[in-house]
Design a protein around this motif. Structure first.
Motif, PDB file in Angstrom:
ATOM      1  N   ALA A 138     124.045 -52.629  71.310  1.00 62.65           N
ATOM      2  CA  ALA A 138     123.915 -51.081  71.509  1.00 62.65           C
ATOM      3  C   ALA A 138     124.450 -50.495  69.435  1.00 62.65           C
ATOM      4  CB  ALA A 138     125.196 -51.087  71.720  1.00 62.65           C
ATOM      5  N   ALA A 139     124.298 -51.687  68.739  1.00 64.40           N
ATOM      6  CA  ALA A 139     124.959 -51.379  67.407  1.00 64.40           C
ATOM      7  C   ALA A 139     123.182 -50.705  66.510  1.00 64.40           C
ATOM      8  CB  ALA A 139     125.338 -52.125  66.261  1.00 64.40           C
ATOM      9  N   PRO A 140     123.372 -49.613  66.313  1.00 65.16           N
ATOM     10  CA  PRO A 140     121.900 -48.617  65.638  1.00 65.16           C
ATOM     11  C   PRO A 140     121.574 -49.664  64.141  1.00 65.16           C
ATOM     12  CG  PRO A 140     123.078 -47.285  65.031  1.00 65.16           C
ATOM     13  CD  PRO A 140     124.115 -48.194  65.982  1.00 65.16           C
ATOM     14  N   LYS A 141     120.181 -50.337  63.708  1.00 59.23           N
ATOM     15  CA  LYS A 141     119.508 -50.809  62.490  1.00 59.23           C
ATOM     16  C   LYS A 141     119.450 -49.699  61.897  1.00 59.23           C
ATOM     17  CE  LYS A 141     118.240 -54.863  65.240  1.00 59.23           C
ATOM     18  NZ  LYS A 141     117.223 -55.797  64.356  1.00 59.23           N
ATOM     19  N   ALA A 142     119.557 -50.399  60.891  1.00 57.82           N
ATOM     20  CA  ALA A 142     118.805 -49.060  59.212  1.00 57.82           C
ATOM     21  C   ALA A 142     117.444 -48.577  59.576  1.00 57.82           C
ATOM     22  CB  ALA A 142     119.119 -49.714  58.276  1.00 57.82           C
ATOM     23  N   GLY A 143     117.692 -47.060  59.527  1.00 60.08           N
ATOM     24  CA  GLY A 143     116.243 -46.511  59.908  1.00 60.08           C
ATOM     25  C   GLY A 143     116.243 -46.324  60.641  1.00 60.08           C
ATOM     26  N   GLN A 144     115.977 -46.649  62.682  1.00 58.62           N
ATOM     27  CA  GLN A 144     116.324 -46.725  63.439  1.00 58.62           C
ATOM     28  C   GLN A 144     116.727 -45.129  64.340  1.00 58.62           C
ATOM     29  OE1 GLN A 144     116.538 -50.518  65.726  1.00 58.62           O
ATOM     30  NE2 GLN A 144     114.434 -51.491  64.943  1.00 58.62           N
ATOM     31  N   GLY A 145     117.739 -44.788  63.383  1.00 51.82           N
ATOM     32  CA  GLY A 145     118.624 -43.939  64.264  1.00 51.82           C
ATOM     33  C   GLY A 145     119.977 -43.487  64.072  1.00 51.82           C
ATOM     34  N   THR A 146     121.072 -42.247  64.447  1.00 47.97           N
ATOM     35  CA  THR A 146     122.173 -42.425  64.518  1.00 47.97           C
ATOM     36  C   THR A 146     122.622 -42.114  65.891  1.00 47.97           C
ATOM     37  OG1 THR A 146     120.951 -40.481  62.560  1.00 47.97           O
ATOM     38  CG2 THR A 146     123.334 -40.746  63.495  1.00 47.97           C
ATOM     39  N   GLN A 147     124.205 -42.856  66.097  1.00 50.40           N
ATOM     40  CA  GLN A 147     124.852 -42.764  66.846  1.00 50.40           C
ATOM     41  C   GLN A 147     126.193 -41.617  67.406  1.00 50.40           C
ATOM     42  OE1 GLN A 147     127.114 -46.251  67.619  1.00 50.40           O
ATOM     43  NE2 GLN A 147     125.940 -47.203  68.623  1.00 50.40           N
ATOM     44  N   TYR A 148     125.962 -40.952  67.729  1.00 51.35           N
ATOM     45  CA  TYR A 148     126.845 -40.344  68.246  1.00 51.35           C
ATOM     46  C   TYR A 148     127.625 -40.231  68.546  1.00 51.35           C
ATOM     47  CZ  TYR A 148     123.260 -37.383  65.395  1.00 51.35           C
ATOM     48  OH  TYR A 148     122.385 -36.796  64.550  1.00 51.35           O
ATOM     49  N   GLN A 149     128.959 -39.656  69.034  1.00 50.27           N
ATOM     50  CA  GLN A 149     130.096 -39.766  70.127  1.00 50.27           C
ATOM     51  C   GLN A 149     130.203 -38.652  70.675  1.00 50.27           C
ATOM     52  OE1 GLN A 149     131.929 -42.843  71.116  1.00 50.27           O
ATOM     53  NE2 GLN A 149     130.544 -44.097  69.634  1.00 50.27           N
ATOM     54  N   PHE A 150     130.314 -38.925  72.122  1.00 52.84           N
ATOM     55  CA  PHE A 150     129.732 -37.797  72.767  1.00 52.84           C
ATOM     56  C   PHE A 150     131.197 -37.176  73.533  1.00 52.84           C
ATOM     57  CE2 PHE A 150     125.815 -38.790  72.367  1.00 52.84           C
ATOM     58  CZ  PHE A 150     124.761 -38.734  72.174  1.00 52.84           C
ATOM     59  N   ASP A 151     131.686 -36.048  73.873  1.00 54.47           N
ATOM     60  CA  ASP A 151     132.808 -35.479  74.905  1.00 54.47           C
ATOM     61  C   ASP A 151     132.836 -34.124  74.797  1.00 54.47           C
ATOM     62  OD1 ASP A 151     134.652 -34.787  75.778  1.00 54.47           O
ATOM     63  OD2 ASP A 151     135.847 -34.295  74.132  1.00 54.47           O
ATOM     64  N   PRO A 152     131.333 -33.752  75.862  1.00 60.34           N
ATOM     65  CA  PRO A 152     130.961 -32.416  76.464  1.00 60.34           C
ATOM     66  C   PRO A 152     132.526 -31.927  76.713  1.00 60.34           C
ATOM     67  CG  PRO A 152     130.041 -34.239  77.646  1.00 60.34           C
ATOM     68  CD  PRO A 152     130.957 -35.149  77.224  1.00 60.34           C
ATOM     69  N   PRO A 153     132.442 -30.199  76.902  1.00 57.25           N
ATOM     70  CA  PRO A 153     133.366 -29.708  77.149  1.00 57.25           C
ATOM     71  C   PRO A 153     133.453 -29.422  78.873  1.00 57.25           C
ATOM     72  CG  PRO A 153     131.300 -28.576  76.076  1.00 57.25           C
ATOM     73  CD  PRO A 153     130.555 -29.194  76.264  1.00 57.25           C
ATOM     74  N   PRO A 154     134.795 -28.573  78.299  1.00 60.34           N
ATOM     75  CA  PRO A 154     134.507 -28.874  80.960  1.00 60.34           C
ATOM     76  C   PRO A 154     134.199 -27.195  81.025  1.00 60.34           C
ATOM     77  CG  PRO A 154     136.370 -28.009  79.580  1.00 60.34           C
ATOM     78  CD  PRO A 154     135.998 -28.729  78.098  1.00 60.34           C
ATOM     79  N   SER A 155     133.590 -27.116  82.475  1.00 61.39           N
ATOM     80  CA  SER A 155     132.836 -26.016  82.961  1.00 61.39           C
ATOM     81  C   SER A 155     134.052 -25.318  82.623  1.00 61.39           C
ATOM     82  CB  SER A 155     133.292 -26.729  83.757  1.00 61.39           C
ATOM     83  OG  SER A 155     133.089 -27.992  84.730  1.00 61.39           O
ATOM     84  N   ALA A 156     133.037 -24.110  82.506  1.00 62.32           N
ATOM     85  CA  ALA A 156     133.200 -22.743  81.974  1.00 62.32           C
ATOM     86  C   ALA A 156     132.232 -21.345  82.078  1.00 62.32           C
ATOM     87  CB  ALA A 156     133.383 -22.466  81.276  1.00 62.32           C
ATOM     88  N   ASP A 157     132.805 -20.436  82.872  1.00 66.54           N
ATOM     89  CA  ASP A 157     131.602 -19.532  82.850  1.00 66.54           C
ATOM     90  C   ASP A 157     131.593 -18.612  81.394  1.00 66.54           C
ATOM     91  OD1 ASP A 157     131.007 -19.905  85.311  1.00 66.54           O
ATOM     92  OD2 ASP A 157     132.691 -18.953  86.058  1.00 66.54           O
ATOM     93  N   LEU A 158     130.724 -17.668  80.961  1.00 63.85           N
ATOM     94  CA  LEU A 158     130.326 -17.162  79.606  1.00 63.85           C
ATOM     95  C   LEU A 158     129.801 -16.248  79.709  1.00 63.85           C
ATOM     96  CD1 LEU A 158     130.299 -20.436  78.994  1.00 63.85           C
ATOM     97  CD2 LEU A 158     130.502 -19.788  76.861  1.00 63.85           C
ATOM     98  N   GLU A 159     130.094 -14.897  79.632  1.00 58.09           N
ATOM     99  CA  GLU A 159     129.049 -13.804  80.165  1.00 58.09           C
ATOM    100  C   GLU A 159     129.251 -12.959  78.056  1.00 58.09           C
ATOM    101  OE1 GLU A 159     129.409  -9.441  81.219  1.00 58.09           O
ATOM    102  OE2 GLU A 159     130.611 -11.405  83.282  1.00 58.09           O
ATOM    103  N   TYR A 160     128.234 -12.441  77.910  1.00 54.17           N
ATOM    104  CA  TYR A 160     127.353 -11.978  76.516  1.00 54.17           C
ATOM    105  C   TYR A 160     126.753 -10.945  76.350  1.00 54.17           C
ATOM    106  CZ  TYR A 160     127.480 -17.001  75.181  1.00 54.17           C
ATOM    107  OH  TYR A 160     128.122 -18.537  75.885  1.00 54.17           O
TER     108      TYR A 160
END
Length: 367
Positions: A138-160
């Motif tokens: 799972a560890a990325p090798k140099a030059g092959q990509g970037t690893q991110y940690q993800f934490d999606p926000p909770p459900s919501a309704d947004l109005e603009y």
């Protein structure tokens, strides 16, 4: 003497309908003519109603580094101690056999040698290769990509509140985003519309998929623009292929690909789970599939900026996707609000001819 007859009922209804239609046309002319006159009275029509001044950015020079799978969390398991077994007692009337030390023996020949080899193979302990760490792959090798940690926000309704300029006219309307997630999958529904005598919808879109080691991972994206047929973008997991209903183009699916709606929530998931990636001058690269084709989007982190919304001032991270020179694709500006779960507080889509659509958050309801 000639008898005068009243208009028949059908004809009366036609006259009433004609009068109403004429009044409606006049009202429409007043409604549409007013913004046109307001826009044409300025030296720069495209600048009317703009609430954000955009600054051209220098394209990033860093090499492209697409996301790679997140490291699986390795759980530390305490070694289990083997129970102590008491030594077996020797019966009093049994005779203990003497232990004979190993001594070098002459090599066996013929059937005796084969039998000895078979016995040795059966009793010998196999030699195992050393175990590699569980997260090496799972560890990325140099030059092959970037690893991110993800934490999606909770459900919501947004109005603009929506402000737009196109076809030499200023527009005002409403936009909505509904983000739903159960922790394993997600669904995004978006709509942009105006209300006059009736609701006029200009754009609707839906993105559905899962949440996993690549964060927000779409499976299908559907988009419908006014007076156009709906289009579908498929992220096929079985065939590992990205395909489109409106073109024959295909792209390999390696993981981490986004659509035009999911990318906003992927950035929010990175902001919540890996805020260290948000530093001025940094770049987050993602492959984004539209309705006909796809390409790598280089999301540039401009920095934190103060934006004013209907409820006051907010500090938000400004992220920009600026197309290459000569491209006819639009520029995308996103402002993410860390104080409110990294939800998109403002979105702006700018065309190369100066037309734009800007969405400013006016109401937020979490679930």
């Amino acid at each position: 003497m000639t008898e005068t007859k009243a208009f028949p009922p059908t004809r009366r209804w036609r006259i009433v309908a004609l009068v109403l239609f004429t009044i409606l046309l006049h009202l429409l002319a007043i409604h549409w003519g007013k913004p046109y006159l307001n826009a044409s009275g300025t030296d720069n029509p495209a600048s009317a109603g703009i609430s954000v001044a955009l600054v051209p950015l220098e394209l990033p020079r860093q090499p492209v580094s697409l996301p790679v799978a997140t490291k699986p969390k390795v759980q530390k398991v305490k070694p289990r101690l083997a129970p102590k077994v008491p030594p077996a007692s020797t019966p009093a009337n049994s005779t203990a056999l003497p232990v004979v030390a190993d001594a070098p023996t002459a090599p066996a020949t013929g059937d005796v040698a084969d039998a000895a080899k078979t016995e040795a193979d059966a009793t010998a302990t196999p030699s195992l290769p050393p175990l590699a760490p569980a997260d090496d792959k799972a560890a990325p090798k140099a030059g092959q990509g970037t690893q991110y940690q993800f934490d999606p926000p909770p459900s919501a309704d947004l109005e603009y509140d929506v402000h737009a300029f196109f076809n030499d006219l200023n527009w005002s309307g409403t936009g909505t985003l509904a983000w739903k997630t159960d922790g394993n999958s997600y669904n995004v529904d978006g709509e942009v519309y105006v209300r006059m005598f009736a609701k006029i919808t200009f754009l609707t879109f839906t993105s559905k998929g899962e949440l996993g080691q690549f964060g927000v991972s779409p499976e299908i994206y559907t988009e419908t623009k006014r007076n156009r047929s709906a289009t579908n973008t498929h992220f096929n997991r079985e065939r590992n292929l990205v395909s489109f209903s409106s073109s024959t183009a295909t792209y390999p699916r390696a993981g981490g690909e986004q659509d035009r709606a999911s990318i906003i929530w992927q950035l929010a998931a990175i902001g919540r789970g890996d805020p260290g990636k948000f530093v001025p001058g940094a770049v987050i690269d993602m492959f984004v599939a539209g309705v006909r084709d796809g390409e790598v989007w280089r999301m540039q982190i401009v920095g934190q900026e103060e934006i004013r919304l209907i409820d006051g001032a907010h500090q938000a991270w400004h992220v920009v996707r600026q197309p290459r020179p000569g491209s006819y694709d639009q520029r995308l500006d996103i402002w993410l609000d860390p104080a409110r779960q990294w939800y998109p507080a403002r979105l702006r889509f700018t065309e190369t001819n100066g037309d734009y659509l800007e969405m400013s958050l006016s109401n937020l309801k979490t679930r």
